[in-house]
Design an enzyme around this catalytic site. Structure first.
Site, PDB file in Angstrom:
ATOM      1  N   TRP A 135       0.863  -1.187   0.000  1.00  0.00           N
ATOM      2  CA  TRP A 135       0.000   0.000   0.000  1.00  0.00           C
ATOM      3  C   TRP A 135       0.899   1.236   0.000  1.00  0.00           C
ATOM      4  O   TRP A 135       1.850   1.313   0.791  1.00  0.00           O
ATOM      5  CB  TRP A 135      -0.884  -0.045   1.246  1.00  0.00           C
ATOM      6  CG  TRP A 135      -1.836   1.118   1.384  1.00  0.00           C
ATOM      7  CD1 TRP A 135      -2.594   1.679   0.399  1.00  0.00           C
ATOM      8  CD2 TRP A 135      -2.140   1.822   2.590  1.00  0.00           C
ATOM      9  NE1 TRP A 135      -3.353   2.690   0.924  1.00  0.00           N
ATOM     10  CE2 TRP A 135      -3.091   2.804   2.256  1.00  0.00           C
ATOM     11  CE3 TRP A 135      -1.715   1.732   3.917  1.00  0.00           C
ATOM     12  CZ2 TRP A 135      -3.622   3.678   3.199  1.00  0.00           C
ATOM     13  CZ3 TRP A 135      -2.239   2.591   4.846  1.00  0.00           C
ATOM     14  CH2 TRP A 135      -3.181   3.550   4.496  1.00  0.00           C
ATOM     15  N   ASP A 216      -1.167  -5.987   9.149  1.00  0.00           N
ATOM     16  CA  ASP A 216      -2.081  -4.896   8.791  1.00  0.00           C
ATOM     17  C   ASP A 216      -3.356  -5.540   8.258  1.00  0.00           C
ATOM     18  O   ASP A 216      -3.359  -6.132   7.178  1.00  0.00           O
ATOM     19  CB  ASP A 216      -1.421  -4.000   7.730  1.00  0.00           C
ATOM     20  CG  ASP A 216      -2.308  -2.824   7.371  1.00  0.00           C
ATOM     21  OD1 ASP A 216      -3.384  -2.674   7.974  1.00  0.00           O
ATOM     22  OD2 ASP A 216      -1.912  -2.036   6.473  1.00  0.00           O
ATOM     23  N   LYS A 251     -13.467  -0.382   5.731  1.00  0.00           N
ATOM     24  CA  LYS A 251     -14.040  -1.121   4.596  1.00  0.00           C
ATOM     25  C   LYS A 251     -15.148  -2.068   5.053  1.00  0.00           C
ATOM     26  O   LYS A 251     -16.225  -2.060   4.489  1.00  0.00           O
ATOM     27  CB  LYS A 251     -12.967  -1.935   3.873  1.00  0.00           C
ATOM     28  CG  LYS A 251     -11.615  -1.288   3.797  1.00  0.00           C
ATOM     29  CD  LYS A 251     -11.501  -0.263   2.694  1.00  0.00           C
ATOM     30  CE  LYS A 251     -10.290   0.604   2.963  1.00  0.00           C
ATOM     31  NZ  LYS A 251      -9.647   1.191   1.840  1.00  0.00           N
TER      32      LYS A 251
HETATM   33  C1  LIG Z   1      -3.455  -2.134   3.444  1.00  0.00           C
HETATM   34  C2  LIG Z   1      -4.158  -1.000   4.103  1.00  0.00           C
HETATM   35  N1  LIG Z   1      -3.868  -0.696   5.363  1.00  0.00           N
HETATM   36  C3  LIG Z   1      -4.460   0.310   6.006  1.00  0.00           C
HETATM   37  C4  LIG Z   1      -5.400   1.077   5.374  1.00  0.00           C
HETATM   38  C5  LIG Z   1      -5.973   2.243   6.144  1.00  0.00           C
HETATM   39  O1  LIG Z   1      -7.288   2.237   6.351  1.00  0.00           O
HETATM   40  P1  LIG Z   1      -8.021   3.438   7.096  1.00  0.00           P
HETATM   41  O2  LIG Z   1      -8.871   4.083   6.068  1.00  0.00           O
HETATM   42  O3  LIG Z   1      -8.820   2.761   8.169  1.00  0.00           O
HETATM   43  O4  LIG Z   1      -7.015   4.346   7.648  1.00  0.00           O
HETATM   44  C6  LIG Z   1      -5.737   0.821   4.052  1.00  0.00           C
HETATM   45  C7  LIG Z   1      -6.705   1.671   3.349  1.00  0.00           C
HETATM   46  O5  LIG Z   1      -6.790   1.740   2.168  1.00  0.00           O
HETATM   47  C8  LIG Z   1      -5.102  -0.260   3.406  1.00  0.00           C
HETATM   48  O6  LIG Z   1      -5.380  -0.561   2.149  1.00  0.00           O
END
Ligand SMILES: Cc1ncc(COP(=O)(O)O)c(C=O)c1O
Length: 403
Positions: A135, A216, A251
């Protein structure tokens, strides 16, 4: 003037794409960029279970006083059980022994930043190893915390599958005391996860080498199911093993703008877990002091009520099944059009994202000529596909790739 020396920061590449999409006047434009779930009508609705929990909260709320630094105990408990419960097993050893502690954070991003600051303060010699690719925000977050990062091969871009051998070869060389950041399921951006046996092997090897696993976990329930997607936890978290887990409910509860997530630490025993929690609290106190209340109240309201939980799980299944059916339809429609490449791997990947292997030039052409917005790496958000835009999308891809 003081501000005159400030240089313009580069725009976020993924959120910047949304800005360009919003400005595009083409009525048939398609956004496969940012990672937000869309329903069959292209909307990101509030879940009914969330609305119902909010209605109850509104009626029952008596105070908006500060929360504890680590958030409410009933939220922490709900998060732990969501992570670790299995049918007929709601008392995981890590919970029962109290060697798991949880702090409520603003989203998964907030949780990752708390982890970064915690690592920097308490494990100053640690290097954090990231999957290639990962990410796009991962490197930013840990760089901001001052945690050194390195990368390891994760995805084979020739076969569009896990590069397990290369990953293990790196793990065999990582020095004791370092950490590895793995995606709990639905790897972003590749949609490729280890098998249960591979998770078992990874957990065993990293534990043996004295390397900390950080998971994560932003897509629990988006792959194959809430319990199925927790396979990394169930296979790696054996008695005595340590781990940090970052949860996001953006999500799976569709609570993107409520910013609700968590950091859980699993230590070797309950006393050490409390020590780690004290350090997580120290980081939080100097950062945002204590967490926001609304999102966590929704999560506990839904998870602790039988009816709401059943409704939420049903809504989550609808989201998951829609994504998986879009994957299958995308592959079928591209095949129908005689596209000169085998895209069947997209049907096997899980979660919101797929790596298509499109070149930068093809991504640019899709945007400029067809108003189809895809991240430059060729990552597509499968949840942006619908029954209505699929034909137009596949026609455009066939035209760009050559049928
Ligand atoms: C792999 C990953 N980790 C963490 C997050 C962070 O999510 P949040 O919107 O809850 O900060 C995302 C969001 O796209 C993600 O894809």
């Amino acid at each position: 003037m003081i501000f005159d020396s400030v240089e313009m920061a580069p725009a976020d590449p993924i959120l910047g794409l949304t800005v360009a999409y919003n400005q595009d006047p083409n009525p048939d434009k398609i956004n496969l960029g940012v990672g937000v779930y869309k329903d069959a009508d292209g909307r990101t609705p509030v879940l009914q279970a969330v609305k119902d929990a909010e209605r109850r909260m509104l009626a029952g709320e008596t105070s908006k006083s500060y929360k504890p630094i680590e958030g409410d105990a009933n939220y922490a408990s709900a998060v732990q059980h969501l992570l670790l419960d299995r049918p007929n097993e709601s008392d995981h050893e890590a919970i029962k022994s109290k060697r798991m502690v949880t702090a409520h954070t603003p989203g998964g991003t907030g949780g990752l930043r708390v982890v970064g600051d915690y690592l920097k303060a308490n494990h100053p010699d640690m290097t954090l190893w990231l999957t290639t690719p990962t990410w796009a925000n991962h490197p930013n977050i840990f760089q901001a915390s001052g945690v050194p990062t390195k990368s390891f091969s994760y995805f084979d871009d020739q076969t569009f599958s896990l590069d397990f051998d290369a990953m293990i070869a790196t793990f065999e060389k990582i020095p004791a005391g370092d950490a590895v950041l793995l995606h709990g399921c639905c790897h972003n951006p590749t949609g490729v996860d280890p098998t249960p046996q591979q998770w078992r092997d990874i957990g065993y090897l990293l534990h043996k080498r004295g390397v900390l696993v950080i998971l994560d976990f932003a897509y629990q329930g988006f792959g194959d199911g809430l319990v199925e997607d927790a396979v990394a936890l169930h296979t790696m978290l054996e008695p005595g093993r340590e781990m940090l887990v970052v949860s996001s409910f953006s999500k799976n509860f569709s609570l993107y703008n409520e910013r609700v997530g968590a950091v859980s630490a699993v230590a070797s025993d309950a006393k050490t877990a409390q020590t780690v929690l004290s350090q997580l609290k120290r980081v939080i106190r100097s950062n945002y002091s204590n967490p926001p209340g609304h999102g966590s109240a929704i999560i506990t309201g839904v998870l602790n009520d039988r009816g709401l939980r059943m409704n939420w799980e049903a809504e989550l299944s609808v989201m998951r099944n829609r994504i998986n059916s879009m994957r299958r339809m995308f592959v079928e429609k591209l095949t129908e059009r005689g596209v000169d490449r085998d895209f069947s791997f997209i049907g096997q990947q899980r979660g919101m994202f797929a790596m298509t292997g499109f070149t930068k030039a093809q991504v640019d052409q899709l945007r400029e000529e067809y108003a189809i917005y895809i991240v430059g790496s060729g990552r597509v958000n499968v949840a942006g596909m619908t029954d209505n835009n699929m034909d137009r999308l596949c026609d455009a891809i066939a035209a760009v790739l050559g049928g």
